[in-house]
Design a protein around this motif. Structure first.
Motif, PDB file in Angstrom:
ATOM      1  N   GLU A 158     -26.571 -32.183  38.139  1.00 14.37           N
ATOM      2  CA  GLU A 158     -26.573 -31.877  39.574  1.00 14.37           C
ATOM      3  C   GLU A 158     -27.759 -32.508  40.298  1.00 14.37           C
ATOM      4  OE1 GLU A 158     -26.518 -27.973  42.580  1.00 14.37           O
ATOM      5  OE2 GLU A 158     -26.418 -27.721  40.396  1.00 14.37           O
ATOM      6  N   ARG A 159     -28.958 -32.417  39.729  1.00 15.07           N
ATOM      7  CA  ARG A 159     -30.147 -32.972  40.387  1.00 15.07           C
ATOM      8  C   ARG A 159     -30.088 -34.500  40.432  1.00 15.07           C
ATOM      9  NH1 ARG A 159     -33.682 -30.607  43.602  1.00 15.07           N
ATOM     10  NH2 ARG A 159     -35.370 -31.888  42.746  1.00 15.07           N
ATOM     11  N   GLN A 160     -29.622 -35.111  39.361  1.00 17.40           N
ATOM     12  CA  GLN A 160     -29.506 -36.565  39.341  1.00 17.40           C
ATOM     13  C   GLN A 160     -28.483 -37.045  40.368  1.00 17.40           C
ATOM     14  OE1 GLN A 160     -28.522 -37.288  35.265  1.00 17.40           O
ATOM     15  NE2 GLN A 160     -30.627 -37.027  34.519  1.00 17.40           N
ATOM     16  N   THR A 170     -27.672 -35.480  43.104  1.00 21.31           N
ATOM     17  CA  THR A 170     -28.285 -35.283  44.422  1.00 21.31           C
ATOM     18  C   THR A 170     -29.233 -36.431  44.752  1.00 21.31           C
ATOM     19  OG1 THR A 170     -28.132 -32.884  44.167  1.00 21.31           O
ATOM     20  CG2 THR A 170     -29.653 -33.715  45.844  1.00 21.31           C
ATOM     21  N   ILE A 203     -36.123 -35.942  46.534  1.00 19.69           N
ATOM     22  CA  ILE A 203     -35.536 -35.158  45.448  1.00 19.69           C
ATOM     23  C   ILE A 203     -36.431 -35.127  44.227  1.00 19.69           C
ATOM     24  CG2 ILE A 203     -33.482 -34.832  44.036  1.00 19.69           C
ATOM     25  CD1 ILE A 203     -33.078 -34.569  47.088  1.00 19.69           C
ATOM     26  N   GLU A 251     -35.716 -37.444  38.499  1.00 23.47           N
ATOM     27  CA  GLU A 251     -34.274 -37.294  38.638  1.00 23.47           C
ATOM     28  C   GLU A 251     -33.617 -38.633  38.994  1.00 23.47           C
ATOM     29  OE1 GLU A 251     -36.489 -35.346  39.858  1.00 23.47           O
ATOM     30  OE2 GLU A 251     -36.061 -33.303  39.151  1.00 23.47           O
TER      31      GLU A 251
END
Length: 276
Positions: free
Chosen positions: A163-165, A167, A224, A228
């Motif tokens: 999810e973070r990558q 984003t 972010i 990531e």
């Protein structure tokens, strides 16, 4: 008009030409890799200044030549009177030719987007853009400028990244939209067609294209997180075999970044609705 005035105008014209060359030709240096957004803004400023100077100097020279003497000769009068109009006509013809020559590229890009949109599986509407998810076995993420502004993300990309990558990748594409990078790249492509043959290709447009990607990486890493984004680029690079993605991941890993508490995603990232 005095000889000194002619020399000043000639020098200004040469400076304008040099500004255009500096905007596209020099390779990307390590200093520019560390400050890509600043380097990109500098190149855009050089390009705008170069265009303005090279178009203004001939008109100023014509006007000053007309005002230099009380009774200029007929050939000189015709020359300085017609030259500005000829320059404008030539500029218009060059823009029309370049636009027609570049239109197949634009049509191809729009057709690719049109082919992807019917396969959309979900639309996440944010404040500043819409993320369009679609089914495709290739890891794809691209920005589609216009109204509405959209970021297209394939199912393979969503599966490959956490999810973070993901984003961070979306933040990278949003940086392209916010920085109007598509317009900058289009200007670089059109300018390349006017450059001598030995300057074309990667030696001319390559630095601008690389700086655009590095500038978007810089914005996404600050918003972010560099880890990531670097991990996302490296993972996609290994999956697709694109060496440039791995290189960009290494550039991010080598830089120093602000501490985590200073990172904040733009307000445009606020999710409003999600539809399937």
């Amino acid at each position: 008009m005095s000889t000194l005035s002619w020399l000043v105008l000639l020098l200004a014209f040469l400076i304008g030409v040099a500004s255009l060359a500096l905007a596209g030709m020099p390779p990307v240096t390590p200093a520019q890799v560390r400050r890509p957004r600043r380097a990109l803004r500098l190149r855009v400023a050089l390009f705008v200044a170069g265009v303005a100077v090279t178009l203004t100097v001939p008109a100023v020279a014509s006007a000053r030549a007309l005002a230099a003497g009380p009774a200029p000769s007929l050939p000189l009068t015709l020359l300085v009177s017609v030259l500005p109009w000829l320059l404008l006509l030539g500029l218009g013809a060059a823009i029309a030719w370049l636009a027609s020559a570049n239109e197949p590229l634009a049509l191809s890009f729009r057709q690719q987007l049109a082919d992807l949109v019917p396969m959309a599986t979900r639309r996440d509407v944010h404040r500043g853009f819409t993320v369009v998810h679609f089914d495709d076995e290739r890891p794809i993420a691209c920005a589609a400028p216009g109204r509405p502004r959209e970021i297209l993300v394939s199912s393979a990309m969503s599966t490959l990244l956490d999810e973070r990558q993901l984003t961070a990748v979306i933040a990278h594409e949003y940086a392209h939209l916010r920085g109007r990078h598509a317009a900058i790249l289009r200007c670089a492509e059109l300018t390349t067609r006017l450059a001598p043959a030995r300057w074309r290709g990667r030696a001319f447009i390559g630095p601008v294209r690389l700086l655009i990607e590095l500038a978007a990486d810089d914005a996404a890493a600050r918003q972010i997180g560099p880890a990531e984004l670097a991990n996302a680029l490296a993972r996609v690079g290994r999956a697709t075999g694109e060496v440039a993605l791995v290189y960009r991941a290494e550039c991010i890993a080598r830089r120093r970044w602000p501490v985590a508490r200073r990172r904040r995603a733009p307000r445009a990232f606020a999710l409003q609705t999600a539809t399937r």
